[in-house]
Write an enzyme that holds these catalytic residues in place. Structure first.
Site, PDB file in Angstrom:
ATOM      1  N   ASN A 116      41.559  44.467  26.837  1.00 36.12           N
ATOM      2  CA  ASN A 116      40.681  43.943  27.851  1.00 36.12           C
ATOM      3  C   ASN A 116      39.600  44.461  27.635  1.00 36.12           C
ATOM      4  O   ASN A 116      39.007  45.482  28.182  1.00 36.12           O
ATOM      5  CB  ASN A 116      41.090  44.144  29.131  1.00 36.12           C
ATOM      6  CG  ASN A 116      40.584  43.439  30.245  1.00 36.12           C
ATOM      7  OD1 ASN A 116      39.456  42.943  29.997  1.00 36.12           O
ATOM      8  ND2 ASN A 116      41.144  43.291  30.998  1.00 36.12           N
TER       9      ASN A 116
ATOM     10  N   PRO B 106      34.989  48.834  29.992  1.00 38.68           N
ATOM     11  CA  PRO B 106      34.338  49.905  31.116  1.00 38.68           C
ATOM     12  C   PRO B 106      35.767  49.212  32.891  1.00 38.68           C
ATOM     13  O   PRO B 106      35.069  48.216  32.821  1.00 38.68           O
ATOM     14  CB  PRO B 106      32.928  49.390  30.960  1.00 38.68           C
ATOM     15  CG  PRO B 106      33.337  48.132  30.108  1.00 38.68           C
ATOM     16  CD  PRO B 106      34.292  48.410  29.502  1.00 38.68           C
ATOM     17  N   ASN B 107      34.769  50.658  33.250  1.00 40.42           N
ATOM     18  CA  ASN B 107      34.988  49.705  34.631  1.00 40.42           C
ATOM     19  C   ASN B 107      37.248  49.942  34.846  1.00 40.42           C
ATOM     20  O   ASN B 107      36.591  49.521  36.389  1.00 40.42           O
ATOM     21  CB  ASN B 107      33.959  49.110  35.313  1.00 40.42           C
ATOM     22  CG  ASN B 107      33.088  49.006  35.355  1.00 40.42           C
ATOM     23  OD1 ASN B 107      32.691  50.511  35.850  1.00 40.42           O
ATOM     24  ND2 ASN B 107      31.802  48.490  34.762  1.00 40.42           N
TER      25      ASN B 107
ATOM     26  N   HIS C  67      42.699  39.099  30.187  1.00 41.82           N
ATOM     27  CA  HIS C  67      42.118  39.477  30.548  1.00 41.82           C
ATOM     28  C   HIS C  67      42.124  39.358  32.247  1.00 41.82           C
ATOM     29  O   HIS C  67      43.197  38.350  32.558  1.00 41.82           O
ATOM     30  CB  HIS C  67      40.876  38.492  31.006  1.00 41.82           C
ATOM     31  CG  HIS C  67      39.455  38.719  30.472  1.00 41.82           C
ATOM     32  ND1 HIS C  67      38.469  39.497  30.409  1.00 41.82           N
ATOM     33  CD2 HIS C  67      39.553  37.963  28.524  1.00 41.82           C
ATOM     34  CE1 HIS C  67      38.269  39.892  28.918  1.00 41.82           C
ATOM     35  NE2 HIS C  67      38.806  38.721  27.966  1.00 41.82           N
TER      36      HIS C  67
ATOM     37  N   ARG D 268      38.616  48.652  44.810  1.00 37.07           N
ATOM     38  CA  ARG D 268      37.517  47.502  44.800  1.00 37.07           C
ATOM     39  C   ARG D 268      38.309  46.558  44.657  1.00 37.07           C
ATOM     40  O   ARG D 268      38.816  46.332  43.445  1.00 37.07           O
ATOM     41  CB  ARG D 268      36.949  48.333  43.977  1.00 37.07           C
ATOM     42  CG  ARG D 268      35.441  49.034  45.257  1.00 37.07           C
ATOM     43  CD  ARG D 268      34.202  49.363  45.139  1.00 37.07           C
ATOM     44  NE  ARG D 268      33.817  50.952  44.927  1.00 37.07           N
ATOM     45  CZ  ARG D 268      32.895  51.732  44.382  1.00 37.07           C
ATOM     46  NH1 ARG D 268      31.974  50.829  43.601  1.00 37.07           N
ATOM     47  NH2 ARG D 268      32.286  52.736  45.041  1.00 37.07           N
TER      48      ARG D 268
ATOM     49  N   GLU E 116      43.251  39.072  22.986  1.00 43.28           N
ATOM     50  CA  GLU E 116      42.016  39.639  24.244  1.00 43.28           C
ATOM     51  C   GLU E 116      42.685  38.895  25.279  1.00 43.28           C
ATOM     52  O   GLU E 116      43.778  37.958  26.477  1.00 43.28           O
ATOM     53  CB  GLU E 116      41.141  38.598  23.650  1.00 43.28           C
ATOM     54  CG  GLU E 116      40.204  39.099  25.182  1.00 43.28           C
ATOM     55  CD  GLU E 116      38.569  37.547  24.997  1.00 43.28           C
ATOM     56  OE1 GLU E 116      39.536  36.147  23.926  1.00 43.28           O
ATOM     57  OE2 GLU E 116      37.684  37.586  25.384  1.00 43.28           O
TER      58      GLU E 116
ATOM     59  N   ARG F 260      34.306  31.597  36.989  1.00 44.61           N
ATOM     60  CA  ARG F 260      33.748  33.160  37.500  1.00 44.61           C
ATOM     61  C   ARG F 260      32.136  32.594  37.012  1.00 44.61           C
ATOM     62  O   ARG F 260      31.974  31.095  36.407  1.00 44.61           O
ATOM     63  CB  ARG F 260      34.334  34.564  37.402  1.00 44.61           C
ATOM     64  CG  ARG F 260      35.469  34.745  37.879  1.00 44.61           C
ATOM     65  CD  ARG F 260      36.077  35.744  37.362  1.00 44.61           C
ATOM     66  NE  ARG F 260      34.773  37.110  38.273  1.00 44.61           N
ATOM     67  CZ  ARG F 260      34.880  38.071  37.889  1.00 44.61           C
ATOM     68  NH1 ARG F 260      35.312  39.145  36.970  1.00 44.61           N
ATOM     69  NH2 ARG F 260      34.198  38.780  38.902  1.00 44.61           N
TER      70      ARG F 260
ATOM     71  N   ALA G  60      33.827  43.837  30.839  1.00 48.29           N
ATOM     72  CA  ALA G  60      32.525  43.464  30.599  1.00 48.29           C
ATOM     73  C   ALA G  60      31.460  43.151  29.142  1.00 48.29           C
ATOM     74  O   ALA G  60      30.872  42.445  28.630  1.00 48.29           O
ATOM     75  CB  ALA G  60      31.159  43.687  31.118  1.00 48.29           C
TER      76      ALA G  60
ATOM     77  N   TYR H  99      40.788  41.351  41.270  1.00 47.49           N
ATOM     78  CA  TYR H  99      41.512  41.592  39.583  1.00 47.49           C
ATOM     79  C   TYR H  99      43.001  41.928  39.827  1.00 47.49           C
ATOM     80  O   TYR H  99      43.577  42.789  39.821  1.00 47.49           O
ATOM     81  CB  TYR H  99      40.577  43.551  39.265  1.00 47.49           C
ATOM     82  CG  TYR H  99      39.121  42.630  39.211  1.00 47.49           C
ATOM     83  CD1 TYR H  99      39.280  41.809  37.842  1.00 47.49           C
ATOM     84  CD2 TYR H  99      37.497  43.071  39.498  1.00 47.49           C
ATOM     85  CE1 TYR H  99      38.406  41.311  37.306  1.00 47.49           C
ATOM     86  CE2 TYR H  99      36.671  43.114  38.944  1.00 47.49           C
ATOM     87  CZ  TYR H  99      36.343  42.042  37.847  1.00 47.49           C
ATOM     88  OH  TYR H  99      35.736  41.534  37.587  1.00 47.49           O
TER      89      TYR H  99
HETATM   90  O1  CA2 Z   1      39.141  39.666  34.557  1.00 49.66           O
HETATM   91  C1  CA2 Z   1      39.025  40.860  33.706  1.00 49.66           C
HETATM   92  O2  CA2 Z   1      39.929  41.751  33.639  1.00 49.66           O
HETATM   93  C2  CA2 Z   1      37.765  41.274  33.437  1.00 49.66           C
HETATM   94  O3  CA2 Z   1      37.946  41.282  31.929  1.00 49.66           O
HETATM   95  C3  CA2 Z   1      37.267  42.786  34.160  1.00 49.66           C
HETATM   96  C4  CA2 Z   1      35.898  43.422  33.669  1.00 49.66           C
HETATM   97  C5  CA2 Z   1      35.000  41.590  33.927  1.00 49.66           C
HETATM   98  O4  CA2 Z   1      33.626  42.074  33.571  1.00 49.66           O
HETATM   99  C6  CA2 Z   1      35.175  40.221  32.842  1.00 49.66           C
HETATM  100  O5  CA2 Z   1      34.007  39.408  32.912  1.00 49.66           O
HETATM  101  C7  CA2 Z   1      36.489  40.462  32.950  1.00 49.66           C
HETATM  102  C8  CA2 Z   1      35.202  43.910  34.242  1.00 49.66           C
HETATM  103  C9  CA2 Z   1      36.322  44.951  35.036  1.00 49.66           C
HETATM  104  C10 CA2 Z   1      35.994  45.405  36.195  1.00 49.66           C
HETATM  105  O6  CA2 Z   1      36.666  46.040  37.266  1.00 49.66           O
HETATM  106  C11 CA2 Z   1      36.853  46.360  37.603  1.00 49.66           C
HETATM  107  C12 CA2 Z   1      37.994  46.927  39.105  1.00 49.66           C
HETATM  108  C13 CA2 Z   1      37.440  47.440  40.208  1.00 49.66           C
HETATM  109  C14 CA2 Z   1      36.273  47.346  41.153  1.00 49.66           C
HETATM  110  C15 CA2 Z   1      35.286  46.443  39.820  1.00 49.66           C
HETATM  111  C16 CA2 Z   1      35.656  46.538  38.987  1.00 49.66           C
END
Ligand code: CA2
Length: 146
Positions: A75, A11-12, A101, A19, A99, A108, A78, A24
């Site tokens: 990946n 997700p996301n 990230h 953003r 896996e 974090r 969340a 990221y």
């Molecule tokens: O660091 C990673 O790859 C994560 O899997 C990214 C997830 C986060 O919940 C994990 O803890 C670590 C979040 C991805 C959300 O990506 C966004 C990208 C742009 C703007 C907002 C969120």
């Protein structure tokens, strides 16, 4: 013919590049997909690169990977920190699962420190941005070469 490496995104991650670049990076998910395809090709694999915001879809794709993929790089976003169902799906399938990230989750918020996926995956690579994915592909190749 060699089965593809599935690269699954949770997700996301479709929002990448728009953003939070300080967390990221600046690359879009499409750009990450293209770089993954190039790296996988250097090892002789094709890729199937997918993203979903839905837990059940990711589980269905892991089941699909059990039949149709050589390996999986995932990946889980969340869901990493919440999903026993994804843990079970990773455990249930035969191909090696790596896996990955983008961010260093251990550095974090506390709620990102535990991964339900790590104990089911063959390996985990975190905190290296795009390189986490590229090393994930290399790790998948390593597992498949053993
Ligand atoms: O660091 C990673 O790859 C994560 O899997 C990214 C997830 C986060 O919940 C994990 O803890 C670590 C979040 C991805 C959300 O990506 C966004 C990208 C742009 C703007 C907002 C969120």
């Amino acid at each position: 013919m060699t089965k593809p490496i599935y690269i699954l995104n949770g997700p996301n991650l479709n929002l990448l590049g728009q953003r939070e670049p300080e967390v990221y990076g600046h690359l879009t998910l499409e750009q990450i997909g293209a770089a993954c395809a190039e790296r996988a090709a250097s090892f002789g694999y094709t890729t199937e690169f997918r993203q979903s915001n839905h837990e059940g879809v990711l589980i269905d794709w892991l089941h699909d990977a059990n039949v149709n993929a050589s390996a999986v790089v995932i990946n889980p976003g969340a869901y990493t920190h919440t999903s026993i169902a994804l843990h079970d799906a990773v455990r249930a399938i035969e191909p090696p699962v790596i896996e990955v990230h983008l961010s260093q989750t251990a550095a974090r918020e506390d709620y990102r420190h535990h991964s339900y996926i790590a104990s089911a995956a063959r390996g985990s690579i975190t905190g290296l941005g795009l390189a986490s994915y590229l090393l994930g592909i290399e790790a998948a190749h390593h597992c498949l070469s053993q």
